[in-house]
Design a protein around this motif. Structure first.
Motif, PDB file in Angstrom:
ATOM      1  N   ARG A  86       0.837  -1.207   0.000  1.00 40.68           N
ATOM      2  CA  ARG A  86       0.000   0.000   0.000  1.00 40.68           C
ATOM      3  C   ARG A  86       0.872   1.256   0.000  1.00 40.68           C
ATOM      4  NH1 ARG A  86      -1.738   4.102  -0.397  1.00 40.68           N
ATOM      5  NH2 ARG A  86      -3.640   5.080   0.429  1.00 40.68           N
ATOM      6  N   ALA A  87       1.946   1.248   0.761  1.00 42.61           N
ATOM      7  CA  ALA A  87       2.848   2.400   0.785  1.00 42.61           C
ATOM      8  C   ALA A  87       3.473   2.638  -0.579  1.00 42.61           C
ATOM      9  CB  ALA A  87       3.928   2.194   1.838  1.00 42.61           C
ATOM     10  N   ALA A  88       3.799   1.539  -1.288  1.00 47.20           N
ATOM     11  CA  ALA A  88       4.442   1.654  -2.598  1.00 47.20           C
ATOM     12  C   ALA A  88       3.526   2.282  -3.642  1.00 47.20           C
ATOM     13  CB  ALA A  88       4.909   0.285  -3.066  1.00 47.20           C
ATOM     14  N   ARG A  89       2.217   2.227  -3.434  1.00 52.32           N
ATOM     15  CA  ARG A  89       1.294   2.820  -4.400  1.00 52.32           C
ATOM     16  C   ARG A  89       1.495   4.323  -4.523  1.00 52.32           C
ATOM     17  NH1 ARG A  89      -4.518   0.560  -2.718  1.00 52.32           N
ATOM     18  NH2 ARG A  89      -5.180   1.958  -4.401  1.00 52.32           N
ATOM     19  N   ASP A  90       2.050   4.932  -3.493  1.00 51.11           N
ATOM     20  CA  ASP A  90       2.333   6.373  -3.552  1.00 51.11           C
ATOM     21  C   ASP A  90       3.218   6.726  -4.739  1.00 51.11           C
ATOM     22  OD1 ASP A  90       2.997   9.175  -2.250  1.00 51.11           O
ATOM     23  OD2 ASP A  90       4.923   8.176  -2.543  1.00 51.11           O
ATOM     24  N   LEU A  91       4.094   5.797  -5.129  1.00 48.63           N
ATOM     25  CA  LEU A  91       5.041   6.069  -6.216  1.00 48.63           C
ATOM     26  C   LEU A  91       4.345   6.224  -7.565  1.00 48.63           C
ATOM     27  CD1 LEU A  91       7.810   3.548  -5.136  1.00 48.63           C
ATOM     28  CD2 LEU A  91       8.035   6.042  -5.147  1.00 48.63           C
ATOM     29  N   VAL A  92       3.174   5.632  -7.725  1.00 47.53           N
ATOM     30  CA  VAL A  92       2.505   5.662  -9.029  1.00 47.53           C
ATOM     31  C   VAL A  92       1.213   6.473  -9.022  1.00 47.53           C
ATOM     32  CG1 VAL A  92       3.505   3.460  -9.736  1.00 47.53           C
ATOM     33  CG2 VAL A  92       1.314   3.468  -8.531  1.00 47.53           C
ATOM     34  N   TRP A  93       0.762   6.847  -7.855  1.00 46.44           N
ATOM     35  CA  TRP A  93      -0.464   7.634  -7.784  1.00 46.44           C
ATOM     36  C   TRP A  93      -0.230   9.038  -8.321  1.00 46.44           C
ATOM     37  CZ3 TRP A  93      -3.953   7.004  -2.857  1.00 46.44           C
ATOM     38  CH2 TRP A  93      -4.559   5.752  -2.907  1.00 46.44           C
ATOM     39  N   PRO A  94      -1.245   9.652  -8.934  1.00 48.19           N
ATOM     40  CA  PRO A  94      -1.102  11.029  -9.417  1.00 48.19           C
ATOM     41  C   PRO A  94      -0.929  11.998  -8.256  1.00 48.19           C
ATOM     42  CG  PRO A  94      -3.388  10.296  -9.575  1.00 48.19           C
ATOM     43  CD  PRO A  94      -2.576   9.084  -9.226  1.00 48.19           C
ATOM     44  N   GLY A  95      -0.247  13.103  -8.533  1.00 49.23           N
ATOM     45  CA  GLY A  95      -0.022  14.103  -7.510  1.00 49.23           C
ATOM     46  C   GLY A  95      -1.300  14.824  -7.132  1.00 49.23           C
ATOM     47  N   ALA A  96      -1.342  15.283  -5.889  1.00 43.91           N
ATOM     48  CA  ALA A  96      -2.491  16.041  -5.390  1.00 43.91           C
ATOM     49  C   ALA A  96      -1.964  17.047  -4.376  1.00 43.91           C
ATOM     50  CB  ALA A  96      -3.527  15.121  -4.745  1.00 43.91           C
ATOM     51  N   PRO A  97      -1.566  18.236  -4.838  1.00 39.49           N
ATOM     52  CA  PRO A  97      -0.998  19.231  -3.921  1.00 39.49           C
ATOM     53  C   PRO A  97      -1.945  19.562  -2.770  1.00 39.49           C
ATOM     54  CG  PRO A  97      -0.736  19.907  -6.213  1.00 39.49           C
ATOM     55  CD  PRO A  97      -1.649  18.727  -6.220  1.00 39.49           C
ATOM     56  N   VAL A  98      -1.385  19.656  -1.571  1.00 38.38           N
ATOM     57  CA  VAL A  98      -2.172  19.992  -0.384  1.00 38.38           C
ATOM     58  C   VAL A  98      -2.315  21.500  -0.298  1.00 38.38           C
ATOM     59  CG1 VAL A  98      -2.196  19.963   2.127  1.00 38.38           C
ATOM     60  CG2 VAL A  98      -1.508  17.920   0.868  1.00 38.38           C
ATOM     61  N   ARG A  99      -3.533  21.958  -0.157  1.00 34.49           N
ATOM     62  CA  ARG A  99      -3.821  23.377   0.017  1.00 34.49           C
ATOM     63  C   ARG A  99      -4.296  23.605   1.448  1.00 34.49           C
ATOM     64  NH1 ARG A  99      -1.020  24.418  -4.363  1.00 34.49           N
ATOM     65  NH2 ARG A  99      -1.977  23.678  -6.301  1.00 34.49           N
ATOM     66  N   GLY A 100      -3.585  24.394   2.177  1.00 28.27           N
ATOM     67  CA  GLY A 100      -3.956  24.627   3.564  1.00 28.27           C
ATOM     68  C   GLY A 100      -3.457  23.513   4.470  1.00 28.27           C
ATOM     69  N   ASP A 101      -3.860  23.576   5.724  1.00 30.70           N
ATOM     70  CA  ASP A 101      -3.399  22.600   6.707  1.00 30.70           C
ATOM     71  C   ASP A 101      -4.330  21.396   6.736  1.00 30.70           C
ATOM     72  OD1 ASP A 101      -1.797  21.518   8.651  1.00 30.70           O
ATOM     73  OD2 ASP A 101      -2.554  22.776  10.287  1.00 30.70           O
ATOM     74  N   VAL A 102      -3.766  20.223   6.973  1.00 33.85           N
ATOM     75  CA  VAL A 102      -4.521  18.983   7.120  1.00 33.85           C
ATOM     76  C   VAL A 102      -3.898  18.198   8.254  1.00 33.85           C
ATOM     77  CG1 VAL A 102      -5.170  18.878   4.679  1.00 33.85           C
ATOM     78  CG2 VAL A 102      -3.058  17.766   5.445  1.00 33.85           C
ATOM     79  N   SER A 103      -4.550  17.131   8.663  1.00 34.79           N
ATOM     80  CA  SER A 103      -3.973  16.295   9.711  1.00 34.79           C
ATOM     81  C   SER A 103      -2.861  15.426   9.133  1.00 34.79           C
ATOM     82  CB  SER A 103      -5.038  15.409  10.355  1.00 34.79           C
ATOM     83  OG  SER A 103      -5.374  14.321   9.512  1.00 34.79           O
ATOM     84  N   VAL A 104      -1.965  15.014   9.994  1.00 34.36           N
ATOM     85  CA  VAL A 104      -0.879  14.118   9.598  1.00 34.36           C
ATOM     86  C   VAL A 104      -1.435  12.838   8.991  1.00 34.36           C
ATOM     87  CG1 VAL A 104       0.983  12.668  10.514  1.00 34.36           C
ATOM     88  CG2 VAL A 104       0.760  15.043  11.281  1.00 34.36           C
ATOM     89  N   ALA A 105      -2.462  12.275   9.628  1.00 37.85           N
ATOM     90  CA  ALA A 105      -3.032  11.009   9.150  1.00 37.85           C
ATOM     91  C   ALA A 105      -3.730  11.177   7.809  1.00 37.85           C
ATOM     92  CB  ALA A 105      -3.999  10.444  10.183  1.00 37.85           C
ATOM     93  N   ASP A 106      -4.413  12.292   7.617  1.00 42.31           N
ATOM     94  CA  ASP A 106      -5.127  12.487   6.357  1.00 42.31           C
ATOM     95  C   ASP A 106      -4.160  12.514   5.178  1.00 42.31           C
ATOM     96  OD1 ASP A 106      -7.624  12.483   7.435  1.00 42.31           O
ATOM     97  OD2 ASP A 106      -7.894  14.657   7.426  1.00 42.31           O
ATOM     98  N   TYR A 107      -3.065  13.244   5.325  1.00 41.99           N
ATOM     99  CA  TYR A 107      -2.155  13.357   4.193  1.00 41.99           C
ATOM    100  C   TYR A 107      -1.296  12.110   4.023  1.00 41.99           C
ATOM    101  CZ  TYR A 107       1.718  14.573   1.232  1.00 41.99           C
ATOM    102  OH  TYR A 107       2.659  14.533   0.237  1.00 41.99           O
ATOM    103  N   ILE A 108      -0.545  11.738   5.066  1.00 45.01           N
ATOM    104  CA  ILE A 108       0.374  10.603   4.918  1.00 45.01           C
ATOM    105  C   ILE A 108      -0.408   9.309   4.753  1.00 45.01           C
ATOM    106  CG2 ILE A 108       2.218   9.285   6.028  1.00 45.01           C
ATOM    107  CD1 ILE A 108       3.112  11.891   7.356  1.00 45.01           C
ATOM    108  N   GLY A 109      -1.497   9.171   5.490  1.00 52.25           N
ATOM    109  CA  GLY A 109      -2.329   7.984   5.328  1.00 52.25           C
ATOM    110  C   GLY A 109      -2.940   7.902   3.949  1.00 52.25           C
ATOM    111  N   GLY A 110      -3.341   9.052   3.394  1.00 49.82           N
ATOM    112  CA  GLY A 110      -3.899   9.059   2.051  1.00 49.82           C
ATOM    113  C   GLY A 110      -2.890   8.671   0.992  1.00 49.82           C
ATOM    114  N   ARG A 111      -1.656   9.089   1.171  1.00 48.89           N
ATOM    115  CA  ARG A 111      -0.625   8.762   0.199  1.00 48.89           C
ATOM    116  C   ARG A 111      -0.071   7.344   0.393  1.00 48.89           C
ATOM    117  NH1 ARG A 111      -0.402  11.539  -4.315  1.00 48.89           N
ATOM    118  NH2 ARG A 111       1.361  10.124  -4.638  1.00 48.89           N
ATOM    119  N   MET A 112       0.133   6.944   1.647  1.00 48.90           N
ATOM    120  CA  MET A 112       0.875   5.702   1.896  1.00 48.90           C
ATOM    121  C   MET A 112       0.117   4.650   2.682  1.00 48.90           C
ATOM    122  SD  MET A 112       4.737   6.964   2.687  1.00 48.90           S
ATOM    123  CE  MET A 112       5.770   7.633   1.382  1.00 48.90           C
TER     124      MET A 112
END
Length: 483
Positions: free
Chosen positions: A127-153
């Motif tokens: 699941r973590a490796a999927r971050d390497l192939v997923w399309p980019g999604a720039p973060v706008r504003g502040d988010v939780s640590v889990a929302d961003y890192i969990g969403g990517r990895m």
């Protein structure tokens, strides 16, 4: 005779004492009011197995200059010392494991190293490796640590790698903690909106290249402390500050009095009044909110929204023979999902050579290991209600299950830190900006401390210096004293 301006500092921790130290050197007369029976805040030490051991913060980040500069300023540099080892482990999936090579604050930069570490399950690694192939999604504003890192990895990276590291600093939950405020190394990568793993790999490569350019002498020490305990820093600050320090002095009220300030101090049955040309609030956010509710209600509202977590430190001394093998490294972290009570353990006498020397000097015939176990995360307040004996037994049980420790400790100490760690929730930086703006609109008023720009000792020193410099400049501009 020229009268010096009088500044009252509310709070006698490292932030308050630093502010007092700076202000007296700027020419002010300073009174420090500390509600507790002692100064020092979360810096304290007492004897375990006959040697002084910190019961709160035990080290400063050496990569920031503020604490080391203050240590030198106070003439303590001859007691400065660095860890003998900083190699820590992670107790994950039932075993102690090395952190994966190439990580940045727990965020992996090398999928092969992540797989070799065994920290995650096979599914979690994929699941973590999927971050390497997923399309980019720039973060706008502040988010939780889990929302961003969990969403990517994926959540396993959050739960087993990132949150344990943050837990030692904030005792918080990744789904509430601010990415911008708690992981400033990762937040800029999130704004680029590309593979997080690839970005971390590039950062680590750049760090390695800079180290090679610097001569390849190896990385500079990350942490430092003082022989005798980091708590001796606040002892020296209190002695050298030149301020009048009053303990057991609770400030009940703060009011504007013309161009100056009036503080009501002491019990309701016998309050006393102290007048000041300026006030620095170096106390926790709830206390600052209470004092500012009338004079700066907008700041008070934001301060009241800063939550705090409680924790306990169980310090134990064992004979070395209690371990199946001498402890290696500086200690280990424990993810919450492992179901253990302790969230971290530090092999203090292995991490700090001076402690091992002290142990041998006190009892030359017996080799001992000093270690500290940290207990308590947000949402786990119930465990902290247990007795000292129960907390000690829980720590002993976890050490037996994780490290194979047998037998009872020869000495122990329990230190409880109620409401000690401010929680940097999503939007924290904006909240702090609003607080500072509202406070700055009141002449002769400033705030500083762990609730604002960082919980570490260097960050607190930096914030206290900023507050003291601002107050000194304001007093000079107003031509204080005004009383």
């Amino acid at each position: 005779m020229e009268t010096r301006p009088h500044v009252v500092v509310v709070g006698g921790g490292v932030s308050g004492l630093t502010a007092a130290h700076r202000l007296t050197r700027a020419g002010a007369e300073v009174t420090v009011l500390e509600a507790a029976p002692r100064t020092g805040g979360k810096l304290d030490a007492s004897a375990v197995a006959g040697v002084p051991v910190d019961s709160g913060a035990e080290a400063v980040l050496a990569r920031r200059p503020e604490a080391l500069d203050l240590i030198a300023e106070l003439g303590l540099q001859d007691r400065l010392t660095h860890p003998g080892t900083t190699a820590s482990q992670l107790y994950s999936r039932g075993a102690l494991r090395a952190f994966p090579e190439g990580h940045l604050m727990g965020v992996p930069g090398d999928v092969a190293a992540l797989a070799r570490s065994g920290v995650l399950s096979r599914a979690g690694t994929l699941r973590a490796a999927r971050d390497l192939v997923w399309p980019g999604a720039p973060v706008r504003g502040d988010v939780s640590v889990a929302d961003y890192i969990g969403g990517r990895m994926g959540r396993e990276v959050v739960d087993r790698l990132v949150e344990p590291l943050l837990g030692g600093v904030y005792a918080g939950r990744a789904d509430r903690l601010s990415l911008e405020a708690t992981l400033p190394q990762i937040a800029p990568l999130a704004r680029k909106g590309r593979s997080l793993m690839a970005a971390v790999r590039e950062v680590k490569a750049e760090q390695a290249a800079r180290a090679a350019q610097d001569g390849g002498a190896g990385p500079a020490p990350v942490f430092a402390t003082l022989r005798g305990g980091l708590a001796t820093l606040v002892d020296a600050l209190a002695e050298q500050s030149g301020a009048r320090v009053q303990t057991s002095a609770t400030v009940r009220e703060l009011r504007r009095d013309g161009a100056a300030w009036r503080l009501t101090v002491g019990p309701a049955s016998g309050p006393r009044r102290i007048d000041a040309d300026a006030v620095v609030l170096a106390c926790p956010a709830p206390a600052a909110a209470r004092l500012l509710c009338d004079e700066a209600p907008e700041a008070a509202g934001d301060l009241a929204g800063i939550d705090y977590a409680s924790m306990a430190i169980v310090t134990l001394a064992y004979r070395t023979s209690a371990f199946p093998a001498p402890p290696a490294g500086s200690g280990f972290l424990v993810p919450a999902r492992e179901g253990r009570t302790i969230k971290a353990a530090t092999f203090s006498s292995g991490k700090w050579p001076w402690l091992a020397e002290e142990l041998r000097a006190v009892d030359p015939g017996t080799e001992k290991v000093l270690l500290r176990c940290s207990i308590g995360r947000v949402g786990e307040e119930a465990v902290l209600q247990r007795s000292d004996e129960e907390l000690t037994a829980l720590a002993e049980r976890d050490l037996a299950g994780i490290c194979g420790v047998a037998g009872r400790p020869v000495d122990h100490r329990i230190t409880r830190w109620g409401g000690a760690l401010p929680q940097y929730a999503v939007g924290h930086n904006d909240r702090v900006a609003r607080i500072r703006s509202a406070v700055a609109a009141r002449p002769g008023l400033a705030v500083c401390g762990a609730a604002y720009g960082g919980v570490g000792v260097p960050a607190c020193i930096a914030d206290a210096t900023r507050a003291a410099n601002g107050v000194a400049a304001d007093l000079a501009a107003r031509g204080a004293p005004s009383r």
